[in-house]
Design a protein around this motif. Structure first.
Motif, mmCIF file in Angstrom:
data_model
loop_
_atom_site.group_PDB
_atom_site.id
_atom_site.type_symbol
_atom_site.label_atom_id
_atom_site.label_comp_id
_atom_site.label_asym_id
_atom_site.label_seq_id
_atom_site.Cartn_x
_atom_site.Cartn_y
_atom_site.Cartn_z
ATOM 1 N N VAL A 84 11.614 5.974 -33.804
ATOM 2 C CA VAL A 84 12.666 6.302 -32.886
ATOM 3 C C VAL A 84 12.672 7.184 -32.187
ATOM 4 O O VAL A 84 11.535 8.826 -32.131
ATOM 5 C CB VAL A 84 13.130 7.262 -34.331
ATOM 6 C CG1 VAL A 84 13.940 8.851 -34.696
ATOM 7 C CG2 VAL A 84 12.840 6.591 -35.368
ATOM 8 N N ASP A 85 13.559 7.941 -31.355
ATOM 9 C CA ASP A 85 13.296 9.323 -30.500
ATOM 10 C C ASP A 85 14.629 10.083 -31.203
ATOM 11 O O ASP A 85 15.406 10.416 -29.896
ATOM 12 C CB ASP A 85 13.688 8.186 -29.221
ATOM 13 C CG ASP A 85 13.950 9.774 -27.803
ATOM 14 O OD1 ASP A 85 13.541 11.017 -28.124
ATOM 15 O OD2 ASP A 85 13.878 9.383 -26.532
ATOM 16 N N SER A 86 14.304 10.963 -31.137
ATOM 17 C CA SER A 86 15.124 12.099 -31.843
ATOM 18 C C SER A 86 15.737 13.421 -30.931
ATOM 19 O O SER A 86 16.636 13.853 -31.243
ATOM 20 C CB SER A 86 15.015 12.777 -32.918
ATOM 21 O OG SER A 86 13.781 12.752 -33.913
ATOM 22 N N ASP A 87 15.247 12.974 -29.940
ATOM 23 C CA ASP A 87 15.045 14.571 -29.247
ATOM 24 C C ASP A 87 16.437 13.967 -28.247
ATOM 25 O O ASP A 87 17.037 14.501 -27.777
ATOM 26 C CB ASP A 87 13.593 14.926 -28.108
ATOM 27 C CG ASP A 87 13.135 15.660 -28.555
ATOM 28 O OD1 ASP A 87 13.163 15.798 -29.866
ATOM 29 O OD2 ASP A 87 11.655 15.151 -28.210
ATOM 30 N N GLU B 171 14.246 -3.739 -38.673
ATOM 31 C CA GLU B 171 13.745 -2.692 -37.646
ATOM 32 C C GLU B 171 14.374 -1.116 -38.515
ATOM 33 O O GLU B 171 14.413 -0.240 -39.204
ATOM 34 C CB GLU B 171 12.629 -2.492 -37.108
ATOM 35 C CG GLU B 171 11.524 -3.729 -36.975
ATOM 36 C CD GLU B 171 10.449 -2.390 -37.167
ATOM 37 O OE1 GLU B 171 10.224 -1.142 -36.785
ATOM 38 O OE2 GLU B 171 9.811 -3.440 -38.239
ATOM 39 N N LEU B 172 15.877 -1.882 -37.982
ATOM 40 C CA LEU B 172 16.728 -0.918 -38.188
ATOM 41 C C LEU B 172 17.483 -0.335 -39.531
ATOM 42 O O LEU B 172 17.254 1.030 -39.611
ATOM 43 C CB LEU B 172 18.294 -0.990 -37.169
ATOM 44 C CG LEU B 172 19.085 0.130 -36.779
ATOM 45 C CD1 LEU B 172 18.347 1.075 -36.292
ATOM 46 C CD2 LEU B 172 20.389 -0.517 -36.432
ATOM 47 N N ARG B 173 17.420 -1.565 -39.856
ATOM 48 C CA ARG B 173 17.463 -1.068 -41.494
ATOM 49 C C ARG B 173 16.424 -0.315 -42.703
ATOM 50 O O ARG B 173 16.484 1.149 -42.519
ATOM 51 C CB ARG B 173 18.171 -2.372 -42.652
ATOM 52 C CG ARG B 173 18.796 -2.925 -42.416
ATOM 53 C CD ARG B 173 19.218 -4.046 -42.972
ATOM 54 N NE ARG B 173 20.628 -3.796 -42.991
ATOM 55 C CZ ARG B 173 20.804 -5.885 -42.280
ATOM 56 N NH1 ARG B 173 20.191 -6.631 -41.735
ATOM 57 N NH2 ARG B 173 22.191 -6.107 -42.136
ATOM 58 N N TYR B 174 15.106 -0.606 -42.097
ATOM 59 C CA TYR B 174 13.944 0.334 -42.428
ATOM 60 C C TYR B 174 14.784 1.679 -41.996
ATOM 61 O O TYR B 174 14.432 2.591 -42.376
ATOM 62 C CB TYR B 174 12.668 -0.463 -42.209
ATOM 63 C CG TYR B 174 11.429 0.492 -42.314
ATOM 64 C CD1 TYR B 174 10.955 0.586 -43.656
ATOM 65 C CD2 TYR B 174 10.777 1.199 -41.421
ATOM 66 C CE1 TYR B 174 10.487 1.014 -43.756
ATOM 67 C CE2 TYR B 174 9.978 1.607 -41.941
ATOM 68 C CZ TYR B 174 9.619 2.121 -42.767
ATOM 69 O OH TYR B 174 7.938 2.557 -43.017
ATOM 70 N N LEU B 175 14.566 1.991 -40.658
ATOM 71 C CA LEU B 175 14.806 3.059 -39.735
ATOM 72 C C LEU B 175 15.853 3.923 -40.465
ATOM 73 O O LEU B 175 15.785 5.436 -40.959
ATOM 74 C CB LEU B 175 15.189 3.409 -38.524
ATOM 75 C CG LEU B 175 13.136 3.068 -37.879
ATOM 76 C CD1 LEU B 175 13.791 2.918 -35.684
ATOM 77 C CD2 LEU B 175 12.182 4.160 -37.707
ATOM 78 N N LEU B 176 16.894 3.553 -40.959
ATOM 79 C CA LEU B 176 17.644 3.541 -40.822
ATOM 80 C C LEU B 176 17.515 4.986 -42.153
ATOM 81 O O LEU B 176 18.048 5.760 -42.965
ATOM 82 C CB LEU B 176 18.980 3.231 -41.043
ATOM 83 C CG LEU B 176 20.094 2.831 -39.793
ATOM 84 C CD1 LEU B 176 20.552 1.785 -40.642
ATOM 85 C CD2 LEU B 176 20.265 4.159 -39.171
ATOM 86 N N GLU B 177 16.835 4.182 -43.291
ATOM 87 C CA GLU B 177 16.732 4.664 -44.496
ATOM 88 C C GLU B 177 15.805 5.645 -44.794
ATOM 89 O O GLU B 177 15.652 6.757 -45.254
ATOM 90 C CB GLU B 177 15.868 3.147 -44.850
ATOM 91 C CG GLU B 177 17.350 2.443 -46.390
ATOM 92 C CD GLU B 177 17.945 3.391 -46.531
ATOM 93 O OE1 GLU B 177 18.175 3.595 -47.419
ATOM 94 O OE2 GLU B 177 19.542 3.193 -46.373
ATOM 95 N N ASN B 178 14.505 5.431 -43.735
ATOM 96 C CA ASN B 178 13.540 6.729 -43.529
ATOM 97 C C ASN B 178 14.178 7.481 -43.223
ATOM 98 O O ASN B 178 14.110 8.952 -43.156
ATOM 99 C CB ASN B 178 12.932 5.846 -42.300
ATOM 100 C CG ASN B 178 11.779 5.540 -43.667
ATOM 101 O OD1 ASN B 178 11.047 6.095 -44.362
ATOM 102 N ND2 ASN B 178 10.813 4.308 -43.382
#
Length: 127
Positions: free
Chosen positions: A41-44, A98-105
């Motif tokens: 993830v690149d939050s910036d 991977e996207l589903r995992y990141l979305l939940e996190n």
């Protein structure tokens, strides 16, 4: 040195979401790039990053928030996701998992920043 490409164009063909960059870094023209099945993830930059690898470097494929509606469609309709690079189509293996995992996190997690968290919740309709 690692290369970053921004995938900004999206279309669906035969139940596959195909992502394409606006431009290609010249160093990747002859390179054989392989999917690694991992994301960051690149939050910036409000982007998800899919990791690929060439012979001598990692290649970071940026999935900016402008194409997230297409990613949501791929998740909802269980499409495979691929990218086109120099006329070659590369399946982005494991992207939906991977996207589903990141979305939940990211949901309800301030560590990713307020803007990232709110955009994810809004665009992916998380509650």
């Amino acid at each position: 040195m690692n290369t970053r490409i921004e995938l900004v164009e999206a279309k669906v063909e035969d139940h596959v979401l195909i992502l394409e960059p606006a431009e290609i870094s010249s160093g990747l023209e002859q390179s054989d790039v392989k999917a690694q099945g991992q994301m960051l993830v690149d939050s910036d930059q409000l982007a998800f990053i899919y990791i690929l690898e060439s012979e001598d470097e990692f290649v970071y494929a940026s999935l900016p928030h402008q194409i997230w509606p297409h990613l949501k469609e791929a998740l909802d309709k269980e499409y495979k996701v691929a990218m086109k690079l120099n006329g070659k189509q590369i399946e982005l293996e494991n992207l939906t998992e991977e996207l589903r995992y990141l979305l939940e996190n990211i949901k309800d997690n301030a560590n990713y920043g307020d803007e990232m968290e709110s955009k994810v919740v809004e665009l992916f309709s998380l509650s």
